[in-house]
Structure formats: C-alpha cells, structure tokens
Design an enzyme around this catalytic site. Structure first.
Site, mmCIF file in Angstrom:
data_model
loop_
_atom_site.group_PDB
_atom_site.id
_atom_site.type_symbol
_atom_site.label_atom_id
_atom_site.label_comp_id
_atom_site.label_asym_id
_atom_site.label_seq_id
_atom_site.Cartn_x
_atom_site.Cartn_y
_atom_site.Cartn_z
ATOM 1 N N SER A 1 0.849 -1.242 -0.077
ATOM 2 C CA SER A 1 -0.125 -0.055 -0.068
ATOM 3 C C SER A 1 0.866 1.270 0.015
ATOM 4 C CB SER A 1 -0.916 0.028 1.285
ATOM 5 O OG SER A 1 -0.139 0.417 2.349
ATOM 6 N N LYS A 2 0.070 2.080 0.090
ATOM 7 C CA LYS A 2 0.909 3.586 -0.098
ATOM 8 C C LYS A 2 2.069 3.979 1.167
ATOM 9 C CE LYS A 2 -1.879 6.286 -3.052
ATOM 10 N NZ LYS A 2 -3.430 6.054 -3.109
ATOM 11 N N ARG A 3 1.608 3.154 2.160
ATOM 12 C CA ARG A 3 2.743 3.168 3.183
ATOM 13 C C ARG A 3 3.892 2.710 2.970
ATOM 14 N NH1 ARG A 3 1.945 -0.874 7.020
ATOM 15 N NH2 ARG A 3 0.166 -1.590 5.521
ATOM 16 N N HIS A 4 4.027 1.758 2.113
ATOM 17 C CA HIS A 4 5.413 1.337 1.604
ATOM 18 C C HIS A 4 6.166 2.033 0.441
ATOM 19 C CE1 HIS A 4 2.881 -2.045 3.081
ATOM 20 N NE2 HIS A 4 3.740 -2.232 3.862
ATOM 21 N N GLY A 5 5.500 3.218 0.084
ATOM 22 C CA GLY A 5 6.134 3.941 -0.927
ATOM 23 C C GLY A 5 5.093 4.082 -2.151
#
Ligand code: GLU
Length: 479
Positions: free
Chosen positions: A252-256
């Site tokens: 998800s966006k949390r990972h980049g």
C-alpha cells in the site's frame, strides 16, 4: 503455434506497479519467444473506467519501454481491443451457451436473489443460485418473457465437479467440487461480466499464455468452466506471486508510491524501475541484478518465478536507480539537468565541459540525477565548519603551512578555474619545498581547499571549484 500474450489493464486508475510488473513479464515472454504482445483494455466497469486513465496508463507503459504489437491504437486482426467495444461479441457468445443448454436466462429480482442467499445461509448450504430459471422446464417461459421485451440476465450453469489447474508457477491446484454456483455472464442491463469477457477475449484473441497476478487465481475456476463450455483449450496459466511491503502486509502507499506515474515524477530512470520490478518474483538465470529490458529478453523464461510473495523495498529500488544512473551517458544527464535547474541559476553560465566533468565526478555518489545539485552547490560554499575532526587537522603544524602556501599560489591564478596540472604541481611543490607528505599533505590540502575532511578525488574536485571560492576557503582557515 507462436506465443500470444496480453496485458489487460482496467482503466480505473493510474498504472499500478504490480500491473507494470505483469506488463513487463508479458513483454519479456513475447520477446523471448518471438511472440505477440497484446494490449487489451478491460473497461467493462463503465462507472469506474475512464478514457483518461487508459491514456495515462499507456503513456506510463511507453515510458517503461513496453511497446505492444496489437492494441487499440495499433489494431491487429483480433480487435476491437477495448472490451467496451466488444459487447456484441459477448452477447453472441453468451447466446451460444444458452443455445447449447449451458446457460439460461434468469429473471429473478435482486430481492429474490437476496432471499435465496439468506435461505441457503440459514440452512447451512453454500449460497448457490437455486432459482426456478435454472430448471429447463421454465426455459420456454423465459423465451416468452424475452419476446415480450423483458430483460433477463444470462447465467452460466456452473459444473459442480472438481477442477485441476496445472499452473506454471503455483503447480497443481485442485479446486474442490461445489465451489461456485451458477454465475452471471451478462447482467439484465446487457452488461457483460469480467470473467466471461476475459475468457471470450482470450479465446478469440488466441492467447496462449495468461501471465497475471496471483490475485486472479480465484477467477480461474469460473474461467476454466467457461473454456470447457466452449470446447476451447485453456491457455497456459502463469500466476505470479503478489507484491507485499517489508512488513509482509499487502502493498500500500505506506510502503512507498504504488503508481508508476509517481516514480516518473520523482525522476526515477524507467530502465531502473523495469529492472527492479522484473526481479520481484523472478530471478535472472545467472543471478544478475542489473540489466535492461533488451538484455534480459533473450534469457527470460517462465521457470524462474518464485512462489513466495515478493517484498517491495524502495531502498533497493533507489540503489538500482543509482546503478542505472551510472550507465547513462553524461551528455544526456547534462541535458536533463539543464532542463531541471531553474533558468536563472549559475549552473547555466558554466562551460559545457565543466558540466560534463561535474556529472562524471558526482554521478558515482548519487542515486538520482537531481541529487547532484547539492554537490554543485557545495562547490560554491565558502563556509568552514570547524568540527572536531577539522580542528584536529587544523592543530597539526603542517596545515597552516600548507594553507599559507596555497594562498600564495592561488593569488597568481587569473583564470576562473585552476587546471588539474597546476593543482598537481602544487602537490609536488608541497612535497619538495615544504617537505610534507602522506596524510598531513593530503588532509592539509583537502581541509585548506574544501573545508572538509573527506570528499571526491582532489585533482578532480579542485579544477571544478571556482578560484575565488578556493581563495576564500584558505583565507577563512588562516584567520
Ligand atoms: N483486468 C484485470 C486487471 O486489471 C486483468 C485480468 C487478467 O489479466 O486476466 O486486474
């Protein structure tokens, strides 16, 4: 039969990195086998699909270096290549299944379907369709309703036996009996359903291998039933493992950033992104980790996929980007910097050779071309940060001697930059005249001329630093 593969994005958003990876694998497989790569736009979800997204996704694919042999823009003989333009075909094929007795018209209302599901759940049965229209004895009534202009869905009579899939990556998968109930092929509003369109298209477009994400494995059972109904051979299935974050959670966006356009905006090199994505779930036969699409195509094969999910690590991607940056021609990087740096910046007043030399020197130390800018700015900095390390070097008796010598030499320089040869002469003179050598020599010169105790090779760095800056630094040191 030559290989025909497809990338089939839904234009409901930007190109996702997982989708880009699927596109890359399909591209490489087609190239490795002298096959054909098809772009099929799966825009049956009329509400969420947008032509702008199709355009953006195609542009991102192009940026990555992926070209298609057949696509909406470059139609081959199996078009149209947008599902929204193939509705007639789906209706025709659905009708063929009705005529064969393998599908039927269903006139149940949503409320009836809901009630059916609830009843099944209460009775502990799987929530499969058991409405009256499944029963052949009502098929004539169905025809009468159709003739009277009523709209019905077309539902497929799902076979209740078990199915075995030999997936190229996942191996033998057994789908137990009774897993899915009769499913809709065409909704009552005339809209075809994804699994059906996918099978009709793969069949008519003569797709030989379906390379896609493992998340589609759950669709495969229904698709296998449909191939069987059409008496068609199922393409070789290649379900590639999913991408996950370094915390092993769904990416998800949390990972980049998860969409390709963001990498493009952050000026990643497309060949680096392609290289990195290719290695997520696939490995090079010689374990190489830096390559281009062109280099990898001849050795690409389906036997090197991993079954385990691939961890997306943005730091590794940055490292790969740095490796590719080093391979880019300096002239191209100068052009990129010229375009990137504001027009009023002093960079634009520098000679071309100076720009090239800076790039050659600093590109070894960076991962993105714009990271060169702080290095360029540092060439202009006259500031001296007297930290512990620096104070120690300044406390050596040889350092002020060197600084004084350099100050005198610099006074004689009338040009904007000093030549590397001149700098080398200074070093020789310090050795012969001041009798200073080794660490006191190198550190003394470095600190005097750069204000730092570490950095790139001096005989490359000093000729790129303006003489007035060098003079100011030496002066600062002596006062
Ligand atoms: N349209 C599907 C997607 O975007 C692809 C389906 C397939 O490859 O079979 O995920």
């Amino acid at each position: 039969m030559s290989a025909r593969v497809r990338f089939a994005p839904s234009p409901t958003g930007y190109l996702h990195i997982g989708g880009a990876r699927t596109a890359i694998y399909n591209y490489l497989f087609a190239k490795a086998n002298n096959g054909t790569l098809i772009l099929r736009i799966e825009d049956t979800d009329l509400e969420r699909s947008k032509r702008e997204y199709e355009v953006l996704q195609v542009a991102d694919l192009k940026w990555l270096g992926i070209e298609f042999d057949e696509s909406p823009e470059k139609p081959g003989k199996y078009g149209p290549y947008r599902q929204s333009e193939r509705t007639d075909i789906y209706l025709k094929y659905a009708q063929m299944l009705v005529d064969k007795g393998l599908a039927y018209y269903d006139f149940c209302t949503d409320a009836e379907l809901e009630a059916m599901k609830e009843r099944a759940t209460q009775e502990g049965r799987p929530p499969h369709y058991d409405g009256k229209w499944k029963n052949e004895k009502y098929w004539e009534e169905a025809q009468a309703k159709l003739a009277a202009g009523e709209k019905g869905a077309i539902r497929f009579k799902a076979s209740q036996k078990s199915y075995i899939l030999n997936d190229r990556v996942r191996g033998r998968i057994v789908f137990p009996e009774n897993m899915v109930g009769d499913f809709v092929l065409i909704r009552s509003n005339g809209q075809p359903v994804y699994n059906f369109c996918c099978v009709v298209d793969d069949m008519l477009m003569k797709i030989t291998h379906v390379i896609r994400g493992e998340d589609h494995l759950s669709n495969t059972l229904r698709q296998m039933m449909l191939y069987e109904a059409f008496d068609a051979t199922i393409p070789e299935m290649v379900h590639v493992s999913l991408l996950i974050g370094n915390d092993r959670q769904k990416l998800s966006k949390r990972h980049g950033a998860t969409s390709v356009n963001l990498y493009r905006e952050e000026s990643y090199a497309p060949q680096a992104l392609v290289n990195y994505l290719c290695l997520l779930g696939w490995s090079h036969p010689e374990e190489k980790d830096i390559f281009t699409l062109q280099e990898i195509a001849p050795v690409f094969n389906l036997d090197r996929f991993s079954k385990s999910p691939a961890i997306y690590d943005i730091e590794k991607l940055k490292w790969v980007n740095g490796q590719h940056l080093r391979k880019i021609d300096n002239e191209i990087l100068v052009k990129q910097l010229d375009a990137f740096i504001d027009s009023g910046h002093w960079f634009h007043k520098q000679p071309h050779d100076w720009k090239i030399a800076c790039i050659a020197l600093f590109k070894e130390q960076i991962q993105f071309f714009q990271e060169i800018i702080p290095h360029l700015e540092a060439l202009h900095s006259k500031e001296l940060v007297r930290d512990e390390k620096l104070n120690e070097i300044l406390s050596w008796p040889t350092t002020p001697q060197i600084a004084a010598f350099l100050s005198k030499e610099l006074e004689q320089i009338k040009t904007h930059y000093v030549e590397a040869a001149t700098f080398n002469q200074w070093m020789d003179k310090i050795k012969t005249e001041l009798k200073i050598k080794g660490k006191p020599l190198f550190m003394g010169v470095r600190v005097s001329l750069t204000g730092h105790d570490h950095g790139p090779e001096l005989n490359q760095l000093i000729p790129l630093t303006p003489v007035d800056v060098l003079k100011a630094r030496v002066k600062n040191l002596l006062t």
